[in-house]
Motif scaffolding. Structure first.
Motif, mmCIF file in Angstrom:
data_model
loop_
_atom_site.group_PDB
_atom_site.id
_atom_site.type_symbol
_atom_site.label_atom_id
_atom_site.label_comp_id
_atom_site.label_asym_id
_atom_site.label_seq_id
_atom_site.Cartn_x
_atom_site.Cartn_y
_atom_site.Cartn_z
ATOM 1 N N GLY A 214 0.806 -1.219 0.000
ATOM 2 C CA GLY A 214 0.000 0.000 0.000
ATOM 3 C C GLY A 214 0.837 1.266 0.000
ATOM 4 N N ALA A 215 0.404 2.251 0.794
ATOM 5 C CA ALA A 215 1.065 3.562 0.814
ATOM 6 C C ALA A 215 2.564 3.392 1.026
ATOM 7 N N TYR A 216 3.359 4.150 0.250
ATOM 8 C CA TYR A 216 4.812 3.997 0.255
ATOM 9 C C TYR A 216 5.427 5.361 0.031
ATOM 10 N N SER A 217 6.035 5.899 1.096
ATOM 11 C CA SER A 217 6.584 7.256 1.053
ATOM 12 C C SER A 217 8.104 7.230 0.959
ATOM 13 N N MET A 218 8.677 8.397 0.743
ATOM 14 C CA MET A 218 10.133 8.512 0.771
ATOM 15 C C MET A 218 10.674 8.071 2.129
ATOM 16 N N GLU A 219 9.966 8.394 3.200
ATOM 17 C CA GLU A 219 10.415 7.964 4.528
ATOM 18 C C GLU A 219 10.358 6.449 4.662
ATOM 19 N N ASP A 220 9.303 5.824 4.124
ATOM 20 C CA ASP A 220 9.228 4.354 4.125
ATOM 21 C C ASP A 220 10.419 3.774 3.385
ATOM 22 N N TRP A 221 10.706 4.338 2.203
ATOM 23 C CA TRP A 221 11.833 3.864 1.402
ATOM 24 C C TRP A 221 13.123 3.944 2.204
ATOM 25 N N LEU A 222 13.353 5.095 2.852
ATOM 26 C CA LEU A 222 14.593 5.294 3.587
ATOM 27 C C LEU A 222 14.707 4.326 4.766
ATOM 28 N N GLU A 223 13.618 4.135 5.500
ATOM 29 C CA GLU A 223 13.651 3.215 6.642
ATOM 30 C C GLU A 223 14.030 1.807 6.205
ATOM 31 N N ILE A 224 13.493 1.370 5.086
ATOM 32 C CA ILE A 224 13.756 0.010 4.597
ATOM 33 C C ILE A 224 15.206 -0.130 4.154
ATOM 34 N N TYR A 225 15.683 0.804 3.339
ATOM 35 C CA TYR A 225 16.980 0.608 2.702
ATOM 36 C C TYR A 225 18.161 1.107 3.531
ATOM 37 N N ALA A 226 17.930 1.990 4.486
ATOM 38 C CA ALA A 226 19.046 2.476 5.298
ATOM 39 C C ALA A 226 19.671 1.336 6.091
ATOM 40 N N ALA A 227 18.847 0.452 6.633
ATOM 41 C CA ALA A 227 19.351 -0.637 7.489
ATOM 42 C C ALA A 227 19.649 -1.911 6.717
ATOM 43 N N HIS A 228 19.120 -2.041 5.522
ATOM 44 C CA HIS A 228 19.133 -3.326 4.822
ATOM 45 C C HIS A 228 20.528 -3.914 4.650
ATOM 46 N N ALA A 229 21.454 -3.145 4.106
ATOM 47 C CA ALA A 229 22.793 -3.667 3.846
ATOM 48 C C ALA A 229 23.525 -3.986 5.149
ATOM 49 N N PHE A 230 23.291 -3.171 6.175
ATOM 50 C CA PHE A 230 23.950 -3.422 7.454
ATOM 51 C C PHE A 230 23.448 -4.716 8.084
ATOM 52 N N ASP A 231 22.144 -4.959 7.968
ATOM 53 C CA ASP A 231 21.588 -6.209 8.494
ATOM 54 C C ASP A 231 22.229 -7.405 7.803
ATOM 55 N N HIS A 232 22.399 -7.305 6.490
ATOM 56 C CA HIS A 232 22.995 -8.420 5.748
ATOM 57 C C HIS A 232 24.496 -8.541 6.002
ATOM 58 N N ALA A 233 25.170 -7.434 6.259
ATOM 59 C CA ALA A 233 26.590 -7.514 6.621
ATOM 60 C C ALA A 233 26.743 -8.324 7.900
ATOM 61 N N ASP A 234 25.838 -8.105 8.850
ATOM 62 C CA ASP A 234 25.852 -8.900 10.077
ATOM 63 C C ASP A 234 25.609 -10.374 9.761
ATOM 64 N N GLN A 235 24.706 -10.640 8.824
ATOM 65 C CA GLN A 235 24.408 -12.015 8.416
ATOM 66 C C GLN A 235 25.654 -12.679 7.828
ATOM 67 N N ILE A 236 26.396 -11.952 7.001
ATOM 68 C CA ILE A 236 27.620 -12.492 6.403
ATOM 69 C C ILE A 236 28.662 -12.788 7.494
ATOM 70 N N ARG A 237 28.805 -11.856 8.415
ATOM 71 C CA ARG A 237 29.768 -12.059 9.506
ATOM 72 C C ARG A 237 29.413 -13.301 10.322
ATOM 73 N N ARG A 238 28.116 -13.480 10.599
ATOM 74 C CA ARG A 238 27.692 -14.673 11.343
ATOM 75 C C ARG A 238 27.976 -15.950 10.535
ATOM 76 N N ALA A 239 27.703 -15.896 9.236
ATOM 77 C CA ALA A 239 27.919 -17.082 8.385
ATOM 78 C C ALA A 239 29.392 -17.463 8.354
ATOM 79 N N ARG A 240 30.256 -16.472 8.465
ATOM 80 C CA ARG A 240 31.708 -16.734 8.431
ATOM 81 C C ARG A 240 32.282 -16.996 9.824
ATOM 82 N N GLY A 241 31.410 -16.928 10.853
ATOM 83 C CA GLY A 241 31.864 -17.203 12.204
ATOM 84 C C GLY A 241 32.639 -16.067 12.827
ATOM 85 N N ALA A 242 32.506 -14.874 12.272
ATOM 86 C CA ALA A 242 33.224 -13.708 12.819
ATOM 87 C C ALA A 242 32.397 -13.103 13.951
ATOM 88 N N PRO A 243 33.044 -12.373 14.860
ATOM 89 C CA PRO A 243 32.304 -11.739 15.969
ATOM 90 C C PRO A 243 31.442 -10.573 15.487
#
Length: 117
Positions: A88-117
């Motif tokens: 439904g409704a999708y604003s610039m703020e919605d876009w920013l909230e989704i994408y600002a954290a997205h890559a950082f969340d996945h970087a944490d996922q990669i670190r966990r997959a590699r067994g890094a702290p």
């Protein structure tokens, strides 16, 4: 099983490319339709086992281009909105909230997959 670091990098390139188009549609079109996509199907059908270097370069370039675009936006641009095909409704703020954290969340996922702290 879980996603490998390589799969996450391809996902980030695809996601960031969608993000690139979404923010530009929000800014350039009046009440745009923002199209959802099936991330799991992308992973299944777009050969996420291939080498990741080019996808990493895509992610970096697309994110840098969007950051440059955002740096020049005024208040009016940040008030723009459209409609997402799934949520439904999708604003610039919605876009920013989704994408600002997205890559950082996945970087944490990669670190966990590699067994890094």
């Amino acid at each position: 099983g879980g996603w490998s670091a390589r799969m996450v990098i391809h996902h980030l390139a695809d996601s960031e490319s969608n993000s690139y188009l979404r923010v530009r549609k929000l800014l350039a079109e009046d009440d745009p339709m923002i199209q959802g996509y099936d991330q799991e199907r992308f992973a299944q059908r777009l050969h996420y086992e291939r080498p990741a270097e080019t996808s990493l370069a895509v992610f970096r370039a697309v994110r840098a281009s969007t950051a440059e675009l955002l740096d020049g936006l005024g208040d009016e641009a940040w008030s723009r909105a459209g409609t997402h095909s799934e949520s439904g409704a999708y604003s610039m703020e919605d876009w920013l909230e989704i994408y600002a954290a997205h890559a950082f969340d996945h970087a944490d996922q990669i670190r966990r997959a590699r067994g890094a702290p």
